[in-house]
Design an enzyme around this catalytic site. Structure first.
Site, PDB file in Angstrom:
ATOM      1  CD  GLN A 176      -4.334   2.043  -1.193  1.00  0.00           C
ATOM      2  OE1 GLN A 176      -5.024   2.076  -2.329  1.00  0.00           O
ATOM      3  NE2 GLN A 176      -3.460   0.954  -0.740  1.00  0.00           N
ATOM      4  CG  ASP A 327      -3.813  -4.427   4.432  1.00  0.00           C
ATOM      5  OD1 ASP A 327      -4.731  -4.493   3.543  1.00  0.00           O
ATOM      6  OD2 ASP A 327      -2.852  -3.393   4.666  1.00  0.00           O
ATOM      7  NE  ARG A 358      -5.440  -8.973   0.180  1.00  0.00           N
ATOM      8  CZ  ARG A 358      -4.386  -8.206   0.540  1.00  0.00           C
ATOM      9  NH1 ARG A 358      -4.854  -7.219   1.607  1.00  0.00           N
ATOM     10  NH2 ARG A 358      -3.219  -7.989   0.295  1.00  0.00           N
TER      11      ARG A 358
HETATM   12  C1  S3P Z   1      -2.971   1.330   2.822  1.00  0.00           C
HETATM   13  C2  S3P Z   1      -4.461   1.685   2.845  1.00  0.00           C
HETATM   14  C3  S3P Z   1      -5.254   0.080   2.864  1.00  0.00           C
HETATM   15  C4  S3P Z   1      -4.526  -1.090   2.921  1.00  0.00           C
HETATM   16  C5  S3P Z   1      -3.161  -1.087   2.125  1.00  0.00           C
HETATM   17  C6  S3P Z   1      -2.176   0.142   2.760  1.00  0.00           C
HETATM   18  C7  S3P Z   1      -2.353   2.827   2.964  1.00  0.00           C
HETATM   19  O1  S3P Z   1      -5.637   0.346   1.609  1.00  0.00           O
HETATM   20  O2  S3P Z   1      -5.244  -1.935   2.429  1.00  0.00           O
HETATM   21  O3  S3P Z   1      -2.299  -2.137   2.292  1.00  0.00           O
HETATM   22  O4  S3P Z   1      -0.892   2.771   3.245  1.00  0.00           O
HETATM   23  O5  S3P Z   1      -2.981   3.658   3.095  1.00  0.00           O
HETATM   24  P1  S3P Z   1      -7.132   1.216   1.137  1.00  0.00           P
HETATM   25  O6  S3P Z   1      -6.742   2.462   1.462  1.00  0.00           O
HETATM   26  O7  S3P Z   1      -7.449   0.724  -0.392  1.00  0.00           O
HETATM   27  O8  S3P Z   1      -8.250   0.608   2.115  1.00  0.00           O
END
Ligand code: S3P
Length: 450
Positions: A176, A327, A358
């Site tokens: 993200q 996840d 979690r």
């Molecule tokens: C995601 C990145 C992950 C994941 C989330 C989806 C994404 O989060 O846990 O469900 O689509 O980029 P983080 O980037 O915070 O690890």
């Protein structure tokens, strides 16, 4: 919006012989990115197989608020008429991203280098999650963020008037954060460089290349170096969203844990940055096979066949694999409860800042169900009791977290006594057809207390 309605308690009872085909919904990560990149290109992007869960629908609404024309044609067919890089309009209302960290963080990145101001909020879960990890790099582009204490939502972002390109080393393994920086880099002149020490899901990189951006990836001693040339004209695309491996995890694990089961989960994207759970399950001795392995849209795809696996063994999950299954740890901890011996999970600090903490949420529920769990800040160990030896018979909290709710529903399919979650409502954020899909395989989930 999830978490604001009346709680929906759900109970899952022991079943055997789950059978059939589980057509899980489209990939959540790719669905968000399709809408956002569609909105940032010039012309009409067509999307098939979009995940129509609450998280993604909130992103669709947000893209409309920034000026894109987003149309639902029915049956997972959507179109986005984009406004181009730098073309976002200032929203008239607060942007509500519901439960979605991916939605809010990516959208903040996408708007941060345009001279507009937007205010973001979400549900109680999202408003408790850290945004500083995104607003810190966005400040380097020249954007300003005004949020609550601890960098939490609600938060206003004032986009940079004269954005500067940045070189940013992502301090936590987070797709993200990486994606927010790349999306912000789209409207900065020159080259934006993002470096990640551990590879995280690479959908943003792949899709930016697909939309015609100049983007290179180099593996170096410093890590994965991603270089994006700013201010491209993104070309609209036709996107077929693959099915979500993170959703596939639930019917796959349910089949592995329940006697006599044999379930086929077709068309699952097996991008190596996402497929860590399946490797782990195989190492534990699960009867899981990839059938019809092929390439689709540049991604490895297979039909997964999962069968009851009575002789699961606890293993040490390599920390280097964590990002590729981040996840999936909640449902892995359920599988680990029915294995012989300990399953050790290290290097997973990020689990503490997801939709819920979690590790804490699962550890409390597993212990209540009769499973011994040890934990530290960035590790946990589940001491498996072996097949048929987990009691269950308790009500656990889902904490506005879809994956916690679904994990305990899978658990209840194999415990002696039923498992109940206090609120299954959040499941709609990522897997709105979870109940009918699992019922179709033979699961016994009801909307009531046990
Ligand atoms: C995601 C990145 C992950 C994941 C989330 C989806 C994404 O989060 O846990 O469900 O689509 O980029 P983080 O980037 O915070 O690890």
């Amino acid at each position: 919006m999830s978490g604001h309605g009346t709680p929906i308690p759900m109970t899952s009872r022991k079943v055997t012989a789950l059978k059939g085909v589980a057509n899980v919904p489209g990939d959540k990560s790719i669905s968000h990115r399709s809408l956002i990149l569609g909105a940032m290109s010039v012309g009409e992007t067509r999307i098939t197989g979009l995940l129509e869960g609450e998280d993604v629908l909130d992103t669709a609404k947000a893209m409309r608020a920034f000026g894109a024309e987003v149309t639902d044609h029915g049956g997972g067919e959507w179109s986005v008429y984009g406004v181009g890089v730098g073309g976002f309009a200032e929203p008239e209302q607060v942007i509500d991203c519901g439960n979605s960290g991916t939605g809010v963080r990516l959208i903040m990145g996408a708007m941060a280098t345009t001279a507009i101001t937007a205010t973001f909020t979400g549900d109680a879960s999202l408003n408790g999650r850290p945004m500083g990890r995104v607003t810190n790099p966005l400040a380097e582009f020249g954007a300003q963020a005004y949020g609550r204490e601890g960098g939490r939502l609600p938060m206003t972002i004032v986009g940079a008037r004269e954005p500067m390109p940045v070189r940013y080393v992502v301090p936590v393994p987070s797709a993200q954060v990486k994606s927010a920086v790349l999306l912000a880099g789209l409207n900065a002149p020159g080259k934006t460089v993002v470096i990640e020490k551990e590879a995280t899901r690479d959908h943003t990189e792949r899709m930016l290349q697909g939309f015609g951006a100049e983007l290179t990836v180099e593996e170096t001693d410093e890590g994965r170096v991603i270089t994006l040339t700013g201010q491209p004209e993104l070309q609209p695309q036709t996107i077929v969203v693959p099915r979500d491996p993170s959703s596939a995890a639930f019917p796959v694990c349910a089949a592995i844990l329940t006697e006599g089961s044999d379930v086929l989960v077709p068309n699952i994207g097996l991008n190596p940055t996402r497929a860590g759970l399946f490797t782990t399950l195989k190492e534990m001795g699960a009867d899981l096979t990839y059938e019809n392995l092929r390439e689709e849209g540049g991604e490895p795809v297979a039909d997964l066949r999962a069968k009851f696996s009575p002789d699961l063994k606890g293993i040490e999950v390599p920390p280097a694999r964590a990002a590729s299954m981040i996840d999936e740890y909640p449902v892995l901890s359920v599988v680990a409860s029915f294995a012989e011996g300990a399953t050790v999970m290290r290097g997973v600090k990020e689990l503490r800042v997801k939709e819920s903490d979690r590790i804490d949420a699962m550890a409390k529920g597993l212990r209540a169900a009769g499973v011994e769990v040890e934990e530290g800040e960035d590790w946990w160990i589940v001491h498996g009791r072996g097949h048929g030896n987990v009691t269950g018979g308790v009500t656990v909290e889902s904490r506005l977290d879809h994956r916690i709710a679904m994990s305990f529903m899978v658990m209840g399919m194999a415990t002696e006594k039923p498992m109940t979650v206090d609120d299954g409502g959040p499941i709609a954020t990522s897997f709105p057809i979870f109940e009918p899909l699992m019922a179709g395989l033979g699961a016994a989930i009801t909307r009531s207390h046990q």
